[in-house]
Write an enzyme that holds these catalytic residues in place. Structure first.
Site, short mmCIF file in Angstrom:
data_model
loop_
_atom_site.label_atom_id
_atom_site.label_comp_id
_atom_site.label_asym_id
_atom_site.label_seq_id
_atom_site.Cartn_x
_atom_site.Cartn_y
_atom_site.Cartn_z
N SER A 255 86.72 33.70 27.61
CA SER A 255 87.20 33.81 28.98
C SER A 255 87.88 32.51 29.41
O SER A 255 88.89 32.11 28.81
CB SER A 255 86.03 34.17 29.90
OG SER A 255 86.47 34.55 31.18
N HIS B 193 85.96 40.98 27.39
CA HIS B 193 84.88 41.21 28.36
C HIS B 193 84.26 42.59 28.19
O HIS B 193 83.64 43.11 29.12
CB HIS B 193 85.41 41.03 29.77
CG HIS B 193 85.76 39.61 30.11
ND1 HIS B 193 86.98 39.04 29.78
CD2 HIS B 193 85.06 38.64 30.74
CE1 HIS B 193 87.01 37.79 30.21
NE2 HIS B 193 85.86 37.51 30.80
N GLU C 198 93.61 39.41 26.25
CA GLU C 198 92.66 40.22 27.03
C GLU C 198 92.59 39.65 28.42
O GLU C 198 93.06 38.54 28.67
CB GLU C 198 91.27 40.22 26.37
CG GLU C 198 90.58 38.85 26.31
CD GLU C 198 89.79 38.48 27.56
OE1 GLU C 198 89.32 39.39 28.27
OE2 GLU C 198 89.65 37.27 27.83
#
Length: 335
Positions: free
Chosen positions: A131, A304, A227
């Site tokens: 992330s 995620h 992503e």
């Protein structure tokens, strides 16, 4: 940019496991805050695996202004640097993501970090996280040229809730990487073809946010991973456009798309329907990626996803995406 002071072998973990029981791992929080409970839980996972866990001094510090940061920039940066410079460190583990890692980069002495990049056994130290930690993965690739692991973080709820995630992360840490196929059960071939090269990328918004910085000055070729989470379609459009105009997308030999959790937003005629939202994201991605002349696979599973896969970065591999599937994405392989 000066040359590295040490020659780190970015292929070191293809044939040797990154960690073994007894190794020291340092826990840091370069981004958002966690709780004492989640930190205790995270430490217990890694200690149960036989690792010597050392927690950064400022991991639970509050920020005087911003509740979204795990303490002040200087304190978070110092924990990260101290962890990496420790000669007994085998891996630096980011406890959670959120926001804030990119704020640390300009104050880091990268020459000192390069000088400390090797463990006592001569192999490179390992950075792990996902992330927001994309900012660190990119910086470590450019400044240190070491392999890193984009993986779920032990302070997050998904690490607690998914037995698969815990087993998968443990395997990446305690087994060699070569030959591992990393495709999830929903992986689909969007554009058929084959590609090989270095694995780079991560969170789309972080990659776009780094454009213009020194870490984005040289475009990496190879297989690009993308992503994101909690982004509306128009924002994803802007991020993709920025990467496209900067040449990052065009430099890729292949593209692997992970999860787009809670992306798409209720901005279409269908309203707040999850499948419709993801349909809008898929249509946007096809608009940008389907005419590049390189293979593209979607729903690979990293990012995620509730059972997110881990991805090694700054290592080489091969993507084989036949029309109609199934796709193969193999670490350490060549065509």
């Amino acid at each position: 940019m000066t040359a590295p002071l040490v020659a780190a072998d970015r292929f070191a973990y293809l044939d040797t496991a990154p960690l073994q029981p007894g190794d020291r791992v340092r826990f840091v929080s370069p981004s958002g805050p966690g709780s004492a409970e989640s930190l205790e839980r995270a430490v217990s996972y890694y200690r149960d695996w036989g690792l010597d866990v050392v927690v950064g001094d400022h991991v639970l510090d509050p920020h005087p202004r911003a509740k979204y940061l795990a303490g002040g920039d200087d304190a978070r940066r110092q924990d990260l640097v101290d962890a990496w410079l420790d000669p007994d460190t085998a891996a630096v583990v980011c406890v959670r993501g959120g926001y804030g890692a990119m704020r640390l980069l300009d104050g880091i002495d990268w020459e000192a970090m390069r000088a400390a990049a090797l463990r006592r056994d001569g192999r490179p130290k390992l950075l792990t996280g996902s992330s927001d930690v994309t900012a660190l993965h990119e910086a470590f690739r450019v400044h240190l040229d070491v392999p890193t692991l984009f993986c779920p973080m032990p302070g997050n709820d998904v690490f607690r809730d998914s037995e698969f995630i815990r087993a998968d992360v443990r395997r990446w840490l305690f087994e060699p990487w070569r030959g591992r196929d990393i495709v999830g059960p929903r992986t689909e071939v969007v554009v058929p073809g084959t590609a090989e090269g270095r694995f780079t990328g991560g969170n789309l918004s972080l990659l776009a946010g780094a454009l213009g910085a020194v870490e984005a000055a040289v475009l990496p070729s190879g297989i690009l991973f993308l992503e994101d989470i909690d982004e509306e379609t128009y924002r994803l459009d802007g991020f993709l456009l920025a990467l496209w105009r900067a040449g990052r997308i065009g430099a890729a030999s292949g593209i692997v798309l992970g999860s787009w959790h809670n992306c798409g937003g209720p901005d279409g005629p269908e309203g707040p329907d999850a499948s419709a939202s993801l349909g809008r994201v898929a249509a946007l991605l096809r608009e940008y990626l389907c005419d590049l002349g390189v293979p593209v696979v979607g729903e690979q599973g990293f990012g995620h996803d509730p059972d997110a896969l881990s991805i090694p970065l700054n290592v080489d591999g091969a993507l084989v995406a036949p029309a109609g599937g199934p796709a193969r994405l193999t670490v350490g392989a060549a065509l």
